[in-house]
Enzyme design. Structure first.
Site, PDB file in Angstrom:
ATOM      1  N   ASP A 192       0.824  -1.207   0.000  1.00 24.49           N
ATOM      2  CA  ASP A 192       0.000   0.000   0.000  1.00 24.49           C
ATOM      3  C   ASP A 192       0.863   1.265   0.000  1.00 24.49           C
ATOM      4  O   ASP A 192       1.949   1.288   0.590  1.00 24.49           O
ATOM      5  CB  ASP A 192      -0.910  -0.020   1.238  1.00 24.49           C
ATOM      6  CG  ASP A 192      -2.082   0.932   1.096  1.00 24.49           C
ATOM      7  OD1 ASP A 192      -2.351   1.389  -0.036  1.00 24.49           O
ATOM      8  OD2 ASP A 192      -2.724   1.231   2.113  1.00 24.49           O
ATOM      9  N   HIS A 242       2.442   3.247  -9.045  1.00 20.83           N
ATOM     10  CA  HIS A 242       2.358   1.799  -9.303  1.00 20.83           C
ATOM     11  C   HIS A 242       3.602   1.325 -10.065  1.00 20.83           C
ATOM     12  O   HIS A 242       4.140   0.251  -9.786  1.00 20.83           O
ATOM     13  CB  HIS A 242       1.093   1.468 -10.096  1.00 20.83           C
ATOM     14  CG  HIS A 242      -0.177   1.775  -9.355  1.00 20.83           C
ATOM     15  ND1 HIS A 242      -0.350   1.464  -8.023  1.00 20.83           N
ATOM     16  CD2 HIS A 242      -1.339   2.377  -9.746  1.00 20.83           C
ATOM     17  CE1 HIS A 242      -1.558   1.850  -7.632  1.00 20.83           C
ATOM     18  NE2 HIS A 242      -2.177   2.413  -8.653  1.00 20.83           N
ATOM     19  N   LEU A 298      11.439 -20.305  -4.603  1.00 19.07           N
ATOM     20  CA  LEU A 298      10.467 -19.418  -3.941  1.00 19.07           C
ATOM     21  C   LEU A 298       9.120 -19.546  -4.629  1.00 19.07           C
ATOM     22  O   LEU A 298       9.035 -19.509  -5.856  1.00 19.07           O
ATOM     23  CB  LEU A 298      10.954 -17.955  -4.040  1.00 19.07           C
ATOM     24  CG  LEU A 298       9.969 -16.865  -3.613  1.00 19.07           C
ATOM     25  CD1 LEU A 298       9.709 -16.918  -2.100  1.00 19.07           C
ATOM     26  CD2 LEU A 298      10.496 -15.471  -3.991  1.00 19.07           C
TER      27      LEU A 298
HETATM   28  C1  FPP Z   1      -2.008  -0.084  -3.415  1.00 22.62           C
HETATM   29  O1  FPP Z   1      -1.549   1.265  -3.313  1.00 22.62           O
HETATM   30  C2  FPP Z   1      -1.408  -0.715  -4.586  1.00 22.62           C
HETATM   31  C3  FPP Z   1      -2.087  -1.337  -5.594  1.00 22.62           C
HETATM   32  C4  FPP Z   1      -3.556  -1.444  -5.666  1.00 22.62           C
HETATM   33  C5  FPP Z   1      -1.374  -1.926  -6.750  1.00 22.62           C
HETATM   34  C6  FPP Z   1      -0.155  -2.735  -6.430  1.00 22.62           C
HETATM   35  C7  FPP Z   1       0.646  -2.889  -7.656  1.00 22.62           C
HETATM   36  C8  FPP Z   1       1.977  -2.824  -7.715  1.00 22.62           C
HETATM   37  C9  FPP Z   1       2.857  -2.689  -6.540  1.00 22.62           C
HETATM   38  C10 FPP Z   1       2.577  -2.860  -9.066  1.00 22.62           C
HETATM   39  C11 FPP Z   1       3.489  -3.987  -9.360  1.00 22.62           C
HETATM   40  C12 FPP Z   1       2.976  -5.320  -8.973  1.00 22.62           C
HETATM   41  C13 FPP Z   1       3.256  -6.474  -9.635  1.00 22.62           C
HETATM   42  C14 FPP Z   1       2.881  -7.767  -9.013  1.00 22.62           C
HETATM   43  C15 FPP Z   1       3.938  -6.481 -10.942  1.00 22.62           C
HETATM   44  P1  FPP Z   1      -2.621   2.442  -3.438  1.00 22.62           P
HETATM   45  O2  FPP Z   1      -2.813   2.746  -4.869  1.00 22.62           O
HETATM   46  O3  FPP Z   1      -3.874   2.068  -2.707  1.00 22.62           O
HETATM   47  O4  FPP Z   1      -1.869   3.631  -2.710  1.00 22.62           O
HETATM   48  P2  FPP Z   1      -2.528   4.778  -1.802  1.00 22.62           P
HETATM   49  O5  FPP Z   1      -3.110   4.098  -0.582  1.00 22.62           O
HETATM   50  O6  FPP Z   1      -1.367   5.647  -1.459  1.00 22.62           O
HETATM   51  O7  FPP Z   1      -3.569   5.462  -2.630  1.00 22.62           O
END
Ligand code: FPP
Length: 245
Positions: free
Chosen positions: A18, A35, A129
């Site tokens: 997050d 992201h 893994l």
């Molecule tokens: C949550 O942060 C994150 C996500 C919903 C997406 C996670 C994706 C990645 C880390 C990209 C790469 C992943 C892979 C497996 C290739 P948020 O958007 O809710 O952040 P915020 O709480 O600050 O708004």
């Protein structure tokens, strides 16, 4: 005789990644920039698990509720997953990583789903893994899906309804063949589990850090592991019982 695994090292680590959006906002950039930056932290986490001998890593990449985000963000995430699959699978495979996507994959575009299945097939024999990527996943979905599969098995006459207990239901959950979840990490400062791995969390240790996901590095993960190593896991027993084995 095989060496006894070190109980201070989790066998199975799960992470809610997050904070990508806030990380981008701090830099006056669109959320999708966060992201993209989050991908580097995914690599850090994989490298960390390989180095520390953690057998299973489960990452929450896209929840069943994330479809509610603006369409532009959802499609940017899908694009990013596609590109990540093209770019990273070779290296992960070379490092002996077994990739598995867990969740309801039917909702994804055929091209993306085919790539996910291809990556799973290609890496199925790897043992360094287990990297489980939860996509269109929800903990309640996992439990409901397990219940449906168990009912179907009962209808086929495989066992009686009265024999359906925790162990049998567990068998139908997404990560049934993996070690029990030992450590759950959530980055980004929120203290909630957000419908991730509800069944598997039963005896997991929880660790929360304010660090935003794109800033997560080896040192940050090492701190979480140090904290975990200091926990006393009692599984319902008393501290005295644990101390005397
Ligand atoms: C949550 O942060 C994150 C996500 C919903 C997406 C996670 C994706 C990645 C880390 C990209 C790469 C992943 C892979 C497996 C290739 P948020 O958007 O809710 O952040 P915020 O709480 O600050 O708004």
């Amino acid at each position: 005789m095989a060496a006894k695994p070190d109980a201070r090292v989790p066998r199975h680590l799960a992470i809610v990644m997050d904070g990508n959006g806030r990380w981008a906002k701090q830099r006056l950039r669109p959320r999708t920039f966060g992201h993209h930056a989050g991908q580097k932290a995914v690599k850090e986490a994989v490298e960390f698990c390989l180095r520390r001998g953690i057998g299973s890593l489960t990452l929450f990449a896209f929840s069943s509720e994330n479809w509610k985000r603006p369409a532009t963000e959802v499609s940017a995430l899908m694009e990013l997953f596609l590109k990540a699959l093209d770019k990273e699978v070779d290296e992960l495979h070379g490092n002996g990583v077994r990739i598995r996507f867990v969740g309801d994959l039917d909702a994804f575009a055929p091209e993306l789903r085919a790539r996910m299945l291809g990556a799973m097939d290609r890496t199925a024999g790897n043992t360094s893994l287990n990297m489980n990527v939860a996509v269109n996943y929800g903990g309640r979905w996992d439990i409901a899906n397990a219940a449906r599969l168990a009912i179907e098995a009962i209808a086929r006459g495989e066992f009686a309804a009265t024999e359906l207990d925790e162990a049998r239901l567990q068998h139908y959950t997404c990560l049934a063949d993996q070690p029990p979840l030992d450590l759950f990490i959530r980055t980004g400062g929120e203290h909630r589990v957000s419908n991730f791995l509800l069944w598997q969390l039963a005896y997991a240790e929880l660790y929360f850090t304010d660090t935003l996901w794109p800033d997560v590095d080896q040192a940050c993960l090492a701190e979480a592991l140090d904290d975990y190593a200091r926990r006393e896991r009692r599984y319902g027993r008393t501290g005295e019982q644990v101390a005397t084995g």
